[in-house]
Design an enzyme around this catalytic site. Structure first.
Site, mmCIF file in Angstrom:
data_model
loop_
_atom_site.group_PDB
_atom_site.id
_atom_site.type_symbol
_atom_site.label_atom_id
_atom_site.label_comp_id
_atom_site.label_asym_id
_atom_site.label_seq_id
_atom_site.Cartn_x
_atom_site.Cartn_y
_atom_site.Cartn_z
ATOM 1 N N ASP A 66 2.579 -17.438 0.630
ATOM 2 C CA ASP A 66 2.055 -16.731 1.793
ATOM 3 C C ASP A 66 3.074 -15.655 2.134
ATOM 4 O O ASP A 66 4.183 -15.962 2.605
ATOM 5 C CB ASP A 66 1.866 -17.693 2.969
ATOM 6 N N SER A 144 -1.776 3.576 0.039
ATOM 7 C CA SER A 144 -3.193 3.903 0.222
ATOM 8 C C SER A 144 -3.334 5.363 0.636
ATOM 9 O O SER A 144 -2.420 5.941 1.247
ATOM 10 C CB SER A 144 -3.794 3.018 1.311
ATOM 11 N N TYR A 157 -4.368 -0.474 10.207
ATOM 12 C CA TYR A 157 -4.231 -0.607 8.751
ATOM 13 C C TYR A 157 -3.558 0.647 8.184
ATOM 14 O O TYR A 157 -2.615 0.565 7.406
ATOM 15 C CB TYR A 157 -5.601 -0.817 8.094
ATOM 16 N N ALA A 159 -1.642 2.811 9.627
ATOM 17 C CA ALA A 159 -0.229 2.885 10.015
ATOM 18 C C ALA A 159 0.618 1.922 9.187
ATOM 19 O O ALA A 159 1.758 2.233 8.825
ATOM 20 C CB ALA A 159 -0.083 2.585 11.505
ATOM 21 N N SER A 160 0.062 0.755 8.868
ATOM 22 C CA SER A 160 0.834 -0.201 8.054
ATOM 23 C C SER A 160 1.118 0.405 6.676
ATOM 24 O O SER A 160 2.177 0.174 6.089
ATOM 25 C CB SER A 160 0.117 -1.555 7.941
ATOM 26 N N LYS A 161 0.189 1.209 6.177
ATOM 27 C CA LYS A 161 0.396 1.824 4.864
ATOM 28 C C LYS A 161 1.323 3.056 4.942
ATOM 29 O O LYS A 161 2.017 3.361 3.976
ATOM 30 C CB LYS A 161 -0.957 2.178 4.237
HETATM 31 N N1 LIG Z 1 -9.660 -1.839 -2.167
HETATM 32 C C1 LIG Z 1 -9.341 -0.674 -1.633
HETATM 33 O O1 LIG Z 1 -10.203 0.155 -1.344
HETATM 34 C C2 LIG Z 1 -7.896 -0.316 -1.415
HETATM 35 C C3 LIG Z 1 -7.577 1.032 -1.211
HETATM 36 C C4 LIG Z 1 -6.239 1.368 -1.001
HETATM 37 C C5 LIG Z 1 -5.262 0.390 -0.998
HETATM 38 N N2 LIG Z 1 -5.623 -0.923 -1.179
HETATM 39 C C6 LIG Z 1 -4.559 -1.925 -1.159
HETATM 40 O O2 LIG Z 1 -4.589 -2.640 -2.382
HETATM 41 C C7 LIG Z 1 -3.963 -3.909 -2.193
HETATM 42 C C8 LIG Z 1 -4.786 -4.994 -2.868
HETATM 43 O O3 LIG Z 1 -6.046 -5.075 -2.257
HETATM 44 P P1 LIG Z 1 -7.400 -5.278 -3.057
HETATM 45 O O4 LIG Z 1 -8.196 -4.055 -2.882
HETATM 46 O O5 LIG Z 1 -7.127 -5.776 -4.433
HETATM 47 O O6 LIG Z 1 -8.102 -6.387 -2.151
HETATM 48 P P2 LIG Z 1 -8.330 -7.956 -2.346
HETATM 49 O O7 LIG Z 1 -9.183 -8.201 -3.547
HETATM 50 O O8 LIG Z 1 -8.814 -8.411 -1.021
HETATM 51 O O9 LIG Z 1 -6.891 -8.525 -2.642
HETATM 52 C C9 LIG Z 1 -5.941 -8.766 -1.646
HETATM 53 C C10 LIG Z 1 -4.922 -9.717 -2.214
HETATM 54 O O10 LIG Z 1 -3.905 -9.924 -1.218
HETATM 55 C C11 LIG Z 1 -3.654 -11.323 -1.133
HETATM 56 N N3 LIG Z 1 -3.166 -11.702 0.171
HETATM 57 C C12 LIG Z 1 -3.706 -11.416 1.379
HETATM 58 N N4 LIG Z 1 -2.983 -12.009 2.370
HETATM 59 C C13 LIG Z 1 -1.957 -12.667 1.744
HETATM 60 C C14 LIG Z 1 -0.893 -13.482 2.204
HETATM 61 N N5 LIG Z 1 -0.713 -13.727 3.497
HETATM 62 N N6 LIG Z 1 -0.058 -13.993 1.286
HETATM 63 C C15 LIG Z 1 -0.220 -13.745 -0.030
HETATM 64 N N7 LIG Z 1 -1.205 -12.993 -0.528
HETATM 65 C C16 LIG Z 1 -2.076 -12.466 0.357
HETATM 66 C C17 LIG Z 1 -5.001 -11.979 -1.449
HETATM 67 O O11 LIG Z 1 -4.794 -13.291 -1.955
HETATM 68 P P3 LIG Z 1 -5.052 -14.678 -1.159
HETATM 69 O O12 LIG Z 1 -6.229 -14.464 -0.260
HETATM 70 O O13 LIG Z 1 -5.301 -15.644 -2.272
HETATM 71 O O14 LIG Z 1 -3.780 -14.946 -0.445
HETATM 72 C C18 LIG Z 1 -5.512 -11.071 -2.560
HETATM 73 O O15 LIG Z 1 -5.008 -11.484 -3.804
HETATM 74 C C19 LIG Z 1 -3.794 -4.081 -0.686
HETATM 75 O O16 LIG Z 1 -2.458 -3.814 -0.333
HETATM 76 C C20 LIG Z 1 -4.706 -3.006 -0.107
HETATM 77 O O17 LIG Z 1 -4.286 -2.577 1.157
HETATM 78 C C21 LIG Z 1 -6.912 -1.286 -1.404
#
Ligand SMILES: NC(=O)c1ccc[n+]([C@@H]2O[C@H](COP(=O)([O-])OP(=O)(O)OC[C@H]3O[C@@H](n4cnc5c(N)ncnc54)[C@H](OP(=O)(O)O)[C@@H]3O)[C@@H](O)[C@H]2O)c1
Length: 246
Positions: A66, A144, A157, A159-161
């Protein structure tokens, strides 16, 4: 080996249970790395690990984590280094988005996003840096588009990025001279489970071909992770129509 630029290297990927993190585990293993998979859902991680092992004959390690819990993150980095002997690549990918407007967001929702996207990135980076210094390693952050331009939809969100990018480049200024490469990869919309915390996931919302696929982002991360002497610093991976009507 020429077709395995990460042969002999080890990588830790946070958020490896789905989406970009899962695709990244595949790309890094294909490129020859041994990969530690970190996230909360152990069963999902087990599934990713067996796919990766079967497809690339690669070594994996499942480390339920986590990222909001600093001791959990510290244990994950320690377990990875113990199992693999060293750490060459950290991919700070775990992240969470919510869509509430600022005035509707509860303090708990705010905290969940900040603890995941900001605190988690700090904990993992802090634990990994001493190991990455030893290996002249690579530190990759998933930022992002929302961390580069103002986003009315989800300001917290976004701002976090912005924080992730500011942190990454400031760390880069600090550890670059020690031989550690730092890269931020900034995607626009990617078809993953992202967004499911507040409604339809992006995989459900967008048709195939409409936006970016996780594998495309994973290629950018693998490219950054494969840099031996240079640093890529920042890679923007935008859908082609992103600026129309901007
Ligand atoms: N998809 C988009 O459009 C997009 C665009 C720009 C940037 N991003 C960034 O890309 C990254 C990955 O996101 P994704 O798009 O692949 O979405 P996703 O499929 O929802 O994946 C998010 C991942 O983060 C993990 N996670 C969340 N909370 C956690 C915690 N407390 N501890 C450990 N792991 C945690 C989840 O695993 P568990 O739930 O198993 O913990 C999951 O593996 C993120 O940083 C997101 O902000 C995404």
């Amino acid at each position: 080996m020429a077709n395995e630029p990460l042969s002999g290297k080890t990588a830790l990927v946070t958020g490896a249970s789905s989406g970009i993190g899962e695709a990244t585990a595949h790309a890094l293993a294909r490129d020859g790395a041994r990969v530690a998979l970190a996230a909360r859902r152990e069963q999902a991680l087990d599934g990713v690990a067996s796919d990766v092992e079967r497809e690339y004959d690669a070594e994996t390690l499942v480390v339920p984590t986590d990222v909001r819990d600093e001791s959990s993150v510290a244990e994950t980095v320690e377990t990875t280094v113990e199992a693999f002997g060293h750490l060459d690549v950290l991919v700070n990918n775990a992240g969470l988005a919510r869509g509430e407007s600022v005035e509707e967001m509860t303090t708990d929702q705010y905290a969940a996003m900040m603890e995941t996207n900001v605190d988690g990135v700090f904990y993992a980076t802090r634990e990994a840096i001493p190991h990455l210094r030893e290996t002249d390693g690579n530190l990759v952050f998933v930022g992002s588009f929302a961390g580069q331009y103002p986003r009315p939809f989800n300001p917290v969100y976004a701002a976090s990025k912005w924080w992730v990018r500011g942190f990454a480049h400031s760390v880069e200024a600090r550890v670059g001279a020690d031989g550690v490469a730092v890269t931020v990869v900034n995607p626009t919309e990617v078809r993953t489970e992202f967004g499911s915390a507040y409604g339809e996931s992006f995989a459900e919302r967008f048709e195939e071909g409409e936006v970016t696929e996780p594998e495309e982002v994973a290629e950018a991360i693998a490219f950054a992770a494969g840099q031996e002497k240079s640093t890529v610093s920042e890679l923007d991976l935008y859908r082609r129509d992103k600026f129309s009507g901007f």
